[in-house]
Design a protein around this motif. Structure first.
Motif, mmCIF file in Angstrom:
data_model
loop_
_atom_site.group_PDB
_atom_site.id
_atom_site.type_symbol
_atom_site.label_atom_id
_atom_site.label_comp_id
_atom_site.label_asym_id
_atom_site.label_seq_id
_atom_site.Cartn_x
_atom_site.Cartn_y
_atom_site.Cartn_z
ATOM 1 N N THR A 184 4.113 9.990 -2.193
ATOM 2 C CA THR A 184 5.388 10.584 -2.754
ATOM 3 C C THR A 184 6.481 10.294 -1.922
ATOM 4 N N ALA A 185 6.292 10.745 -0.570
ATOM 5 C CA ALA A 185 7.304 10.795 0.264
ATOM 6 C C ALA A 185 7.878 9.375 0.603
ATOM 7 N N ASP A 244 0.929 -1.168 -0.124
ATOM 8 C CA ASP A 244 0.126 0.131 -0.062
ATOM 9 C C ASP A 244 0.793 1.273 0.008
ATOM 10 N N ALA A 245 0.471 1.966 -1.048
ATOM 11 C CA ALA A 245 1.632 3.463 -1.234
ATOM 12 C C ALA A 245 1.675 4.200 0.212
ATOM 13 N N VAL A 252 9.366 15.886 -5.257
ATOM 14 C CA VAL A 252 10.223 15.499 -6.434
ATOM 15 C C VAL A 252 11.291 16.345 -6.892
ATOM 16 N N LEU A 253 11.103 17.489 -6.677
ATOM 17 C CA LEU A 253 12.220 18.280 -7.261
ATOM 18 C C LEU A 253 13.245 18.954 -6.313
ATOM 19 N N GLY A 254 12.980 18.365 -5.034
ATOM 20 C CA GLY A 254 13.818 18.938 -4.063
ATOM 21 C C GLY A 254 14.981 18.214 -3.489
ATOM 22 N N ALA A 255 15.072 16.978 -4.214
ATOM 23 C CA ALA A 255 16.437 15.908 -3.581
ATOM 24 C C ALA A 255 17.478 15.887 -4.582
ATOM 25 N N LEU A 259 -2.023 10.295 -1.369
ATOM 26 C CA LEU A 259 -1.137 9.858 -2.392
ATOM 27 C C LEU A 259 -0.159 10.813 -2.955
ATOM 28 N N ARG A 260 -0.598 11.998 -3.044
ATOM 29 C CA ARG A 260 0.347 12.971 -3.387
ATOM 30 C C ARG A 260 1.493 13.400 -2.426
ATOM 31 N N THR A 261 1.031 13.358 -1.165
ATOM 32 C CA THR A 261 1.736 13.804 -0.081
ATOM 33 C C THR A 261 2.610 12.467 0.707
#
Length: 304
Positions: free
Chosen positions: A94-95, A49-50, A155-158, A89-91
């Motif tokens: 994603t993590a 489960d995501a 997604v863009l911060g790593a 799911l987006r928060t």
């Protein structure tokens, strides 16, 4: 490349799997329910489960992905519960995927976002640099946009895990809300979606197959950043809704007084029809070497 695909059983995911396989990529699906992956031509399936971080971190590394592709949503019916689940799911999802991608030694993450979360300011068609609608007056939409912003930041911060964000336009095609059998398509077909007097909202559409093609391009192009993925024909509601009804063989939409739009249609539908901005796809064309195979919604919006 070895690709770990989260969301393989969704509308875009089901279109994406065969395209990745046809390009020679090794595809493993991350699924919550293995039975839903039946019939997909996959190289492997891992189960988690995501929203369960420990389960995701355990499931992903054995797949040894080079790229993790995040296509997770829960928008089958477009209900408030669906929106709330999709925000998680987006928060949280994603993590969890980013942590698992790092643990697996992945080189890139590609994630789905939306092109219609921008604030309704400026021209009729906006670029990726436009501000998001974080202060939307509707709490549900503000929560959705906040989750989109959080996904994109993650997604863009790593720096150790380069990321690509694909902001899809309004999806149509088989199984979507705009399918003849979908909730919105059915409403238009029955003449139950009126057109506000001020119908200047601009929608940028995208066929699900073109969304899948863009995801393949992002996997292979290794281009960092945010990219609008839309067709070439942004259209005002006063144009696309009557034409959609005509293509469906439905009655022309009746006219609705502007002051009644939000009360009768709900905040988001009224906003889409009256104030939404479209999205320019120039950046995706240049950096991803992608262009829509279906350049206009007029060709296939009513075709499923």
């Amino acid at each position: 490349m070895r690709v770990l695909l989260a969301g393989a059983t969704g509308r875009v995911g089901r279109a994406l799997v065969p395209r990745l396989r046809a390009r020679g990529h090794h595809v493993t699906a991350l699924v919550r329910d293995p039975s839903r992956a039946a019939g997909l031509d996959l190289d492997g399936v891992v189960v988690a489960d995501a929203l369960d971080g420990a389960a995701v971190r355990a499931a992903v590394p054995p797949a040894r992905p080079d790229v993790v592709v995040h296509q997770l949503t829960a928008l089958r019916a477009g209900t408030p519960d669906d929106l709330a689940h999709t925000a998680r799911l987006r928060t949280e999802g994603t993590a969890h995927l980013i942590a698992a991608a790092r643990a697996a030694g992945a080189a890139r993450i590609v994630a789905q976002s939306i092109a219609f979360a921008t604030a309704p300011h400026g021209g009729r068609v906006l670029t990726e640099d436009a501000a998001l609608y974080l202060d939307a007056p509707d709490p549900g939409w503000a929560r959705t946009v906040d989750a989109v912003a959080d996904l994109e930041r993650q997604v863009l911060g790593a720096p150790d895990l380069p990321g690509t964000v694909l902001r899809y336009g309004t999806l149509y095609g088989p199984g979507t809300l705009y399918d003849r059998a979908g909730r919105l398509g059915g409403a238009v077909a029955r003449g139950r979606l009126p057109l506000p007097e001020t119908a200047a909202g601009v929608t940028s559409f995208l066929h699900v197959e073109d969304a899948a093609r863009a995801a393949v391009a992002a996997v292979e192009a290794a281009a960092d950043g945010v990219f609008n993925v839309t067709d070439d024909d942004p259209a005002e509601a006063a144009v696309w809704l009557p034409e959609y009804a005509r293509l469906l063989g439905a009655p022309a939409p009746r006219t609705l007084p502007a002051e009644l739009a939000e009360r009768l249609l709900g905040w988001f539908t009224a906003y889409q029809l009256t104030a939404l901005r479209g999205a320019a796809n120039d950046r995706a064309r240049q950096a991803l070497d992608w262009k829509p195979a279906v350049p206009s919604w007029r060709a296939a919006l009513a075709g499923g």
